[in-house]
Design a protein around this motif. Structure first.
Motif, PDB file in Angstrom:
ATOM      1  N   LEU A 217       0.629  -1.295  -0.063  1.00 45.35           N
ATOM      2  CA  LEU A 217      -0.007   0.071   0.096  1.00 45.35           C
ATOM      3  C   LEU A 217       0.881   1.374  -0.047  1.00 45.35           C
ATOM      4  O   LEU A 217       2.018   1.133   0.387  1.00 45.35           O
ATOM      5  CB  LEU A 217      -0.864   0.040   1.198  1.00 45.35           C
ATOM      6  CG  LEU A 217      -1.843  -1.131   1.490  1.00 45.35           C
ATOM      7  CD1 LEU A 217      -2.317  -1.383   2.844  1.00 45.35           C
ATOM      8  CD2 LEU A 217      -2.875  -1.144   0.319  1.00 45.35           C
ATOM      9  N   ASN A 218       0.320   2.297  -0.326  1.00 47.90           N
ATOM     10  CA  ASN A 218       1.144   3.532  -0.463  1.00 47.90           C
ATOM     11  C   ASN A 218       1.149   4.524   0.967  1.00 47.90           C
ATOM     12  O   ASN A 218       0.111   4.336   1.635  1.00 47.90           O
ATOM     13  CB  ASN A 218       0.240   4.486  -1.647  1.00 47.90           C
ATOM     14  CG  ASN A 218       0.868   5.883  -1.470  1.00 47.90           C
ATOM     15  OD1 ASN A 218       1.944   6.231  -1.025  1.00 47.90           O
ATOM     16  ND2 ASN A 218       0.164   6.756  -2.456  1.00 47.90           N
ATOM     17  N   HIS A 219       2.166   4.765   1.213  1.00 54.64           N
ATOM     18  CA  HIS A 219       2.516   5.456   2.674  1.00 54.64           C
ATOM     19  C   HIS A 219       2.867   6.879   2.076  1.00 54.64           C
ATOM     20  O   HIS A 219       3.418   7.713   3.127  1.00 54.64           O
ATOM     21  CB  HIS A 219       3.456   4.735   3.365  1.00 54.64           C
ATOM     22  CG  HIS A 219       3.715   5.137   4.708  1.00 54.64           C
ATOM     23  ND1 HIS A 219       2.699   5.555   5.639  1.00 54.64           N
ATOM     24  CD2 HIS A 219       4.952   5.666   5.463  1.00 54.64           C
ATOM     25  CE1 HIS A 219       3.136   5.937   6.842  1.00 54.64           C
ATOM     26  NE2 HIS A 219       4.536   5.980   6.760  1.00 54.64           N
ATOM     27  N   GLY A 220       2.331   7.259   1.079  1.00 53.61           N
ATOM     28  CA  GLY A 220       2.846   8.782   0.808  1.00 53.61           C
ATOM     29  C   GLY A 220       4.040   8.632  -0.411  1.00 53.61           C
ATOM     30  O   GLY A 220       4.759   7.630  -0.390  1.00 53.61           O
ATOM     31  N   ARG A 221       4.048   9.703  -1.097  1.00 52.21           N
ATOM     32  CA  ARG A 221       4.980   9.560  -2.120  1.00 52.21           C
ATOM     33  C   ARG A 221       6.629   9.983  -1.482  1.00 52.21           C
ATOM     34  O   ARG A 221       7.540   9.473  -1.520  1.00 52.21           O
ATOM     35  CB  ARG A 221       4.822  10.647  -3.250  1.00 52.21           C
ATOM     36  CG  ARG A 221       6.036  10.788  -4.028  1.00 52.21           C
ATOM     37  CD  ARG A 221       5.421  11.682  -5.418  1.00 52.21           C
ATOM     38  NE  ARG A 221       6.759  11.873  -6.310  1.00 52.21           N
ATOM     39  CZ  ARG A 221       7.858  11.251  -6.711  1.00 52.21           C
ATOM     40  NH1 ARG A 221       7.933  10.026  -6.169  1.00 52.21           N
ATOM     41  NH2 ARG A 221       8.889  11.750  -7.359  1.00 52.21           N
ATOM     42  N   GLU A 222       6.536  11.097  -0.407  1.00 49.58           N
ATOM     43  CA  GLU A 222       7.578  11.652  -0.010  1.00 49.58           C
ATOM     44  C   GLU A 222       7.899  11.578   1.596  1.00 49.58           C
ATOM     45  O   GLU A 222       8.568  11.871   2.282  1.00 49.58           O
ATOM     46  CB  GLU A 222       7.932  13.267  -0.118  1.00 49.58           C
ATOM     47  CG  GLU A 222       7.862  13.378  -1.629  1.00 49.58           C
ATOM     48  CD  GLU A 222       9.134  12.848  -2.363  1.00 49.58           C
ATOM     49  OE1 GLU A 222      10.065  12.874  -1.779  1.00 49.58           O
ATOM     50  OE2 GLU A 222       9.136  12.815  -3.442  1.00 49.58           O
ATOM     51  N   HIS A 223       6.864  10.722   2.122  1.00 51.84           N
ATOM     52  CA  HIS A 223       6.722  10.488   3.700  1.00 51.84           C
ATOM     53  C   HIS A 223       6.871  11.838   4.340  1.00 51.84           C
ATOM     54  O   HIS A 223       7.600  12.198   5.221  1.00 51.84           O
ATOM     55  CB  HIS A 223       7.884   9.490   4.077  1.00 51.84           C
ATOM     56  CG  HIS A 223       7.673   9.022   5.405  1.00 51.84           C
ATOM     57  ND1 HIS A 223       7.958   9.742   6.504  1.00 51.84           N
ATOM     58  CD2 HIS A 223       7.378   7.813   5.839  1.00 51.84           C
ATOM     59  CE1 HIS A 223       7.713   8.887   7.567  1.00 51.84           C
ATOM     60  NE2 HIS A 223       7.278   7.961   7.150  1.00 51.84           N
ATOM     61  N   GLU A 224       5.770  12.737   3.863  1.00 43.91           N
ATOM     62  CA  GLU A 224       5.683  13.994   4.553  1.00 43.91           C
ATOM     63  C   GLU A 224       5.148  13.971   6.064  1.00 43.91           C
ATOM     64  O   GLU A 224       4.554  12.808   6.364  1.00 43.91           O
ATOM     65  CB  GLU A 224       4.623  14.663   3.975  1.00 43.91           C
ATOM     66  CG  GLU A 224       4.889  15.093   2.237  1.00 43.91           C
ATOM     67  CD  GLU A 224       5.792  16.090   2.247  1.00 43.91           C
ATOM     68  OE1 GLU A 224       6.186  16.880   3.331  1.00 43.91           O
ATOM     69  OE2 GLU A 224       6.451  16.088   1.323  1.00 43.91           O
ATOM     70  N   HIS A 225       5.717  14.698   6.784  1.00 45.00           N
ATOM     71  CA  HIS A 225       5.262  14.972   8.340  1.00 45.00           C
ATOM     72  C   HIS A 225       4.266  15.710   8.559  1.00 45.00           C
ATOM     73  O   HIS A 225       4.377  16.888   8.532  1.00 45.00           O
ATOM     74  CB  HIS A 225       6.558  15.076   9.193  1.00 45.00           C
ATOM     75  CG  HIS A 225       7.568  13.950   8.935  1.00 45.00           C
ATOM     76  ND1 HIS A 225       7.365  12.584   9.818  1.00 45.00           N
ATOM     77  CD2 HIS A 225       8.829  13.772   8.126  1.00 45.00           C
ATOM     78  CE1 HIS A 225       8.775  11.885   9.233  1.00 45.00           C
ATOM     79  NE2 HIS A 225       9.415  12.616   8.474  1.00 45.00           N
ATOM     80  N   VAL A 226       2.847  15.444   8.643  1.00 43.57           N
ATOM     81  CA  VAL A 226       1.884  16.276   8.544  1.00 43.57           C
ATOM     82  C   VAL A 226       1.821  16.894   9.755  1.00 43.57           C
ATOM     83  O   VAL A 226       0.967  18.142   9.894  1.00 43.57           O
ATOM     84  CB  VAL A 226       0.656  15.720   8.204  1.00 43.57           C
ATOM     85  CG1 VAL A 226       0.472  15.172   6.404  1.00 43.57           C
ATOM     86  CG2 VAL A 226       0.288  14.631   8.848  1.00 43.57           C
ATOM     87  N   VAL A 227       2.391  16.656  10.787  1.00 49.46           N
ATOM     88  CA  VAL A 227       2.347  17.419  12.154  1.00 49.46           C
ATOM     89  C   VAL A 227       3.425  18.538  11.904  1.00 49.46           C
ATOM     90  O   VAL A 227       3.277  19.364  13.032  1.00 49.46           O
ATOM     91  CB  VAL A 227       2.631  16.449  13.366  1.00 49.46           C
ATOM     92  CG1 VAL A 227       1.487  15.453  13.286  1.00 49.46           C
ATOM     93  CG2 VAL A 227       4.026  15.736  13.193  1.00 49.46           C
ATOM     94  N   ARG A 228       4.153  18.507  11.050  1.00 51.32           N
ATOM     95  CA  ARG A 228       5.129  19.730  11.162  1.00 51.32           C
ATOM     96  C   ARG A 228       4.628  20.777   9.985  1.00 51.32           C
ATOM     97  O   ARG A 228       4.391  20.331   8.745  1.00 51.32           O
ATOM     98  CB  ARG A 228       6.400  19.276  10.729  1.00 51.32           C
ATOM     99  CG  ARG A 228       6.992  18.310  11.596  1.00 51.32           C
ATOM    100  CD  ARG A 228       8.292  17.832  11.378  1.00 51.32           C
ATOM    101  NE  ARG A 228       8.859  16.799  11.953  1.00 51.32           N
ATOM    102  CZ  ARG A 228       9.715  15.710  11.902  1.00 51.32           C
ATOM    103  NH1 ARG A 228       9.968  15.792  10.553  1.00 51.32           N
ATOM    104  NH2 ARG A 228       9.934  14.810  12.586  1.00 51.32           N
ATOM    105  N   SER A 229       4.589  22.157  10.163  1.00 51.74           N
ATOM    106  CA  SER A 229       4.334  22.962   9.302  1.00 51.74           C
ATOM    107  C   SER A 229       5.561  23.280   8.509  1.00 51.74           C
ATOM    108  O   SER A 229       6.637  23.414   8.698  1.00 51.74           O
ATOM    109  CB  SER A 229       4.011  24.307  10.085  1.00 51.74           C
ATOM    110  OG  SER A 229       2.723  23.999  10.757  1.00 51.74           O
TER     111      SER A 229
END
Length: 156
Positions: free
Chosen positions: A138-150
């Motif tokens: 499954l997809n864990h995102g393209r770039e493994h962004e940390h959405v808790v960080r602005s």
């Protein structure tokens, strides 16, 4: 990233809609290695011990999609457990997958797609083998962004 985030939100909503008394268990791992940081890793021996404890407990190991479908249908999934791995580290192929194969147990691997084939990451061939063995990829995102960080310029 939005699609991966929405899939995560969907999974959380499905789990939130299931009465707690009927909820199954999802185990989430990153590395299975004795060469990686302990904060995100279990050793192969620890992982083998976890699997042995699951076997002794009588829990039924099922694929993540099976667990979620059963939970969403209102089935009692208290005796079911799904095993998942985040990021797609190469040590999964070396250590985790053989231990799961010994028991015929499935897992789900959430892959950071931009990292496939990178240093210490699963290759496309390994992912095809994992999927061919009956595991979910499954997809864990393209770039493994940390959405808790602005990011700069983003508001909180």
């Amino acid at each position: 990233m939005f699609t991966a985030l929405m899939k995560s939100v969907t999974i959380l909503l499905v789990l939130a809609s299931v009465p707690l008394a009927q909820a199954g268990t999802i185990l989430q791992y990153h590395h299975v290695s004795d060469q990686t940081p302990a904060a995100t890793s279990v050793t192969p021996a620890q992982f083998a011990h976890h699997l042995a404890m699951l076997e002794e407990s009588g829990m039924q190991v099922v694929r993540l999609d099976v667990l979620l479908d059963a939970a969403q249908a209102g089935d009692d999934t208290r005796d079911q457990v799904a095993i998942t791995f985040d990021d797609g580290y190469a040590n999964l192929a070396a250590h985790a997958m053989p231990l799961l194969a010994e028991r015929g147990w499935p897992a789900a691997v959430f892959v950071t797609t931009s990292q496939v084939g990178g240093s210490d990451m699963l290759t496309l061939e390994q992912l095809e083998q994992i999927q061919g063995a009956g595991h979910l990829v499954l997809n864990h995102g393209r770039e493994h962004e940390h959405v808790v960080r602005s990011l700069p310029g983003e508001s909180r």
